[in-house]
Motif scaffolding. Sequence first.
Motif, PDB file in Angstrom:
ATOM      1  N   ARG A   1       0.065   9.949  72.480  1.00  0.00           N
ATOM      2  CA  ARG A   1       1.235  10.382  73.253  1.00  0.00           C
ATOM      3  C   ARG A   1       1.219  11.880  73.524  1.00  0.00           C
ATOM      4  O   ARG A   1       1.604  12.344  74.603  1.00  0.00           O
ATOM      5  N   ALA A   2       0.749  12.671  72.558  1.00  0.00           N
ATOM      6  CA  ALA A   2       0.682  14.122  72.739  1.00  0.00           C
ATOM      7  C   ALA A   2      -0.332  14.513  73.813  1.00  0.00           C
ATOM      8  O   ALA A   2      -0.159  15.524  74.505  1.00  0.00           O
ATOM      9  N   CYS A   3      -1.385  13.724  73.970  1.00  0.00           N
ATOM     10  CA  CYS A   3      -2.445  14.033  74.929  1.00  0.00           C
ATOM     11  C   CYS A   3      -2.227  13.412  76.307  1.00  0.00           C
ATOM     12  O   CYS A   3      -3.109  13.512  77.175  1.00  0.00           O
ATOM     13  N   ASN A   4      -1.108  12.773  76.523  1.00  0.00           N
ATOM     14  CA  ASN A   4      -0.775  12.140  77.800  1.00  0.00           C
ATOM     15  C   ASN A   4       0.253  13.007  78.531  1.00  0.00           C
ATOM     16  O   ASN A   4       1.350  13.209  78.019  1.00  0.00           O
ATOM     17  N   PRO A   5      -0.072  13.609  79.685  1.00  0.00           N
ATOM     18  CA  PRO A   5      -1.154  13.244  80.601  1.00  0.00           C
ATOM     19  C   PRO A   5      -2.428  14.078  80.492  1.00  0.00           C
ATOM     20  O   PRO A   5      -3.360  13.841  81.250  1.00  0.00           O
ATOM     21  N   SER A   6      -2.466  15.070  79.626  1.00  0.00           N
ATOM     22  CA  SER A   6      -3.663  15.894  79.514  1.00  0.00           C
ATOM     23  C   SER A   6      -3.773  16.448  78.095  1.00  0.00           C
ATOM     24  O   SER A   6      -2.751  16.815  77.508  1.00  0.00           O
ATOM     25  N   PRO A   7      -4.965  16.455  77.525  1.00  0.00           N
ATOM     26  CA  PRO A   7      -6.282  16.137  78.096  1.00  0.00           C
ATOM     27  C   PRO A   7      -6.660  14.657  78.042  1.00  0.00           C
ATOM     28  O   PRO A   7      -7.769  14.291  78.451  1.00  0.00           O
ATOM     29  N   VAL A   8      -5.813  13.794  77.551  1.00  0.00           N
ATOM     30  CA  VAL A   8      -5.953  12.343  77.388  1.00  0.00           C
ATOM     31  C   VAL A   8      -6.852  12.018  76.184  1.00  0.00           C
ATOM     32  O   VAL A   8      -8.008  12.436  76.108  1.00  0.00           O
ATOM     33  N   ALA A   9      -6.265  11.284  75.238  1.00  0.00           N
ATOM     34  CA  ALA A   9      -7.001  10.865  74.046  1.00  0.00           C
ATOM     35  C   ALA A   9      -8.180   9.977  74.442  1.00  0.00           C
ATOM     36  O   ALA A   9      -8.112   9.245  75.432  1.00  0.00           O
TER      37      ALA A   9
ATOM     38  N   LYS B   1     -10.819   6.340  77.737  1.00  0.00           N
ATOM     39  CA  LYS B   1      -9.588   7.109  77.564  1.00  0.00           C
ATOM     40  C   LYS B   1      -8.451   6.176  77.134  1.00  0.00           C
ATOM     41  O   LYS B   1      -8.348   5.053  77.638  1.00  0.00           O
ATOM     42  N   LEU B   2      -7.616   6.670  76.240  1.00  0.00           N
ATOM     43  CA  LEU B   2      -6.503   5.894  75.695  1.00  0.00           C
ATOM     44  C   LEU B   2      -5.199   6.531  76.155  1.00  0.00           C
ATOM     45  O   LEU B   2      -4.842   7.620  75.723  1.00  0.00           O
ATOM     46  N   TRP B   3      -4.498   5.835  77.039  1.00  0.00           N
ATOM     47  CA  TRP B   3      -3.294   6.405  77.644  1.00  0.00           C
ATOM     48  C   TRP B   3      -2.016   6.031  76.897  1.00  0.00           C
ATOM     49  O   TRP B   3      -1.118   6.852  76.761  1.00  0.00           O
ATOM     50  N   LEU B   4      -1.908   4.801  76.463  1.00  0.00           N
ATOM     51  CA  LEU B   4      -0.705   4.360  75.756  1.00  0.00           C
ATOM     52  C   LEU B   4      -1.097   3.376  74.666  1.00  0.00           C
ATOM     53  O   LEU B   4      -2.029   2.580  74.834  1.00  0.00           O
ATOM     54  N   ALA B   5      -0.361   3.419  73.564  1.00  0.00           N
ATOM     55  CA  ALA B   5      -0.628   2.515  72.446  1.00  0.00           C
ATOM     56  C   ALA B   5       0.653   2.330  71.650  1.00  0.00           C
ATOM     57  O   ALA B   5       1.681   2.954  71.927  1.00  0.00           O
ATOM     58  N   ARG B   6       0.575   1.465  70.639  1.00  0.00           N
ATOM     59  CA  ARG B   6       1.739   1.219  69.779  1.00  0.00           C
ATOM     60  C   ARG B   6       1.238   0.906  68.373  1.00  0.00           C
ATOM     61  O   ARG B   6       0.328   0.089  68.199  1.00  0.00           O
TER      62      ARG B   6
ATOM     63  N   LEU C   1      -3.471  -1.284  71.695  1.00  0.00           N
ATOM     64  CA  LEU C   1      -3.705  -0.515  72.913  1.00  0.00           C
ATOM     65  C   LEU C   1      -2.925  -1.136  74.066  1.00  0.00           C
ATOM     66  O   LEU C   1      -2.915  -2.358  74.233  1.00  0.00           O
ATOM     67  N   LEU C   2      -2.280  -0.287  74.851  1.00  0.00           N
ATOM     68  CA  LEU C   2      -1.479  -0.765  75.978  1.00  0.00           C
ATOM     69  C   LEU C   2      -2.089  -0.404  77.320  1.00  0.00           C
ATOM     70  O   LEU C   2      -2.128  -1.222  78.230  1.00  0.00           O
ATOM     71  N   GLN C   3      -2.578   0.823  77.451  1.00  0.00           N
ATOM     72  CA  GLN C   3      -3.232   1.258  78.692  1.00  0.00           C
ATOM     73  C   GLN C   3      -4.494   2.036  78.336  1.00  0.00           C
ATOM     74  O   GLN C   3      -4.460   2.940  77.495  1.00  0.00           O
ATOM     75  N   VAL C   4      -5.603   1.683  78.992  1.00  0.00           N
ATOM     76  CA  VAL C   4      -6.876   2.362  78.750  1.00  0.00           C
ATOM     77  C   VAL C   4      -7.522   2.693  80.092  1.00  0.00           C
ATOM     78  O   VAL C   4      -7.117   2.195  81.142  1.00  0.00           O
ATOM     79  N   GLN C   5      -8.554   3.529  80.022  1.00  0.00           N
ATOM     80  CA  GLN C   5      -9.309   3.876  81.227  1.00  0.00           C
ATOM     81  C   GLN C   5     -10.793   3.956  80.873  1.00  0.00           C
ATOM     82  O   GLN C   5     -11.272   4.965  80.352  1.00  0.00           O
ATOM     83  N   PRO C   6     -11.538   2.892  81.151  1.00  0.00           N
ATOM     84  CA  PRO C   6     -12.982   2.924  80.896  1.00  0.00           C
ATOM     85  C   PRO C   6     -13.669   3.948  81.802  1.00  0.00           C
ATOM     86  O   PRO C   6     -13.137   4.333  82.855  1.00  0.00           O
TER      87      PRO C   6
END
Length: 306
Positions: free
Chosen positions: A225-233, A243-248, A278-283
């Motif tokens: 959450r701290a890295c969203n939107p940059s630099p993205v975990a 890249k991992l955008w959202l999780a729980r 994981l809720l949202q990712v970006q391969p």
Amino acid sequence: MRVVFAGTPEVALPALAAIAASGHELIAVVTRPDAAQGRSKRLVPSPVADWAAKHGIETLKPQRPRDPDFAERLRTLQPDVCPVVAYGALIPSEVLAIPSHGWVNVHFSLLPAWRGAAPVQRALLAGDADTGITIFDLVPALDAGPVYLREASALGDSETAGAVLTRLAHRGADLLVEVLDHLADGTAVATAQGETGITLAPKLTVDDARVDWAGSARTIDRQIRACNPSPVAWTTHRGERVKLWLARAHAGTVLTPGVLAVDKRSVHVGTARGVLELLQVQPAGKKVMAAADWGRGLGADPGSFE
């Protein structure tokens, strides 16, 4: 009052618009020079510069705030005050002295906590229960000037840094105009910060954003959450970055750190304590997608994150 506003990113726009709509006179903006963007490296103006161009406001883009030509132009403009929101460069003493009411900075923390470029991100990483807005008089030392106003704000359990900054930017815009009004009528009072409770908030790097699956699910969720939107975990899977955008985070379930558990509706990852859904990712090379959609493409053996 005659106002020259200093700011660069989108988070500065609510304050800029609020000043333009107030009873004060917006005579110019100061922002960072146009920056190269994308693979083409095309120079693109900052959001503040773009806003100013659309509204016919003079824009100053010094390479460095200590440039003599910039200081001379600012003296010619004769501002009463220079409000600042995320300008992105240190203002030297001789330039700080130009406006009669100084440079008034909007900072997204409860100073003296989290002095620096990434206060919201660092608060999320640390697991703070709240953050806030501080409006203070800019001095040469980093975020150390006397305070006109502070307002606390709770951090939601699922809020990203981007969401918190958007929320604080709009509230900070109203508070900034309130402080400018008090400066104009002579009722503003600034109080020294004190020397206890100082923490620093340097900008997050790509290395800061790499996930260590030996941490707890709760800690990694805060990092994402701290890295969203940059630099993205991010992490790696089968040699490629994801890249991992959202999780729980989920407590109680046991799964080996880094190991993936995938079904038709969800993707879970093991950590040292609890599991992370994981809720949202970006391969690599693809757009942001639902983690479940990505998981269904991994096959019978989803493997693990490295």
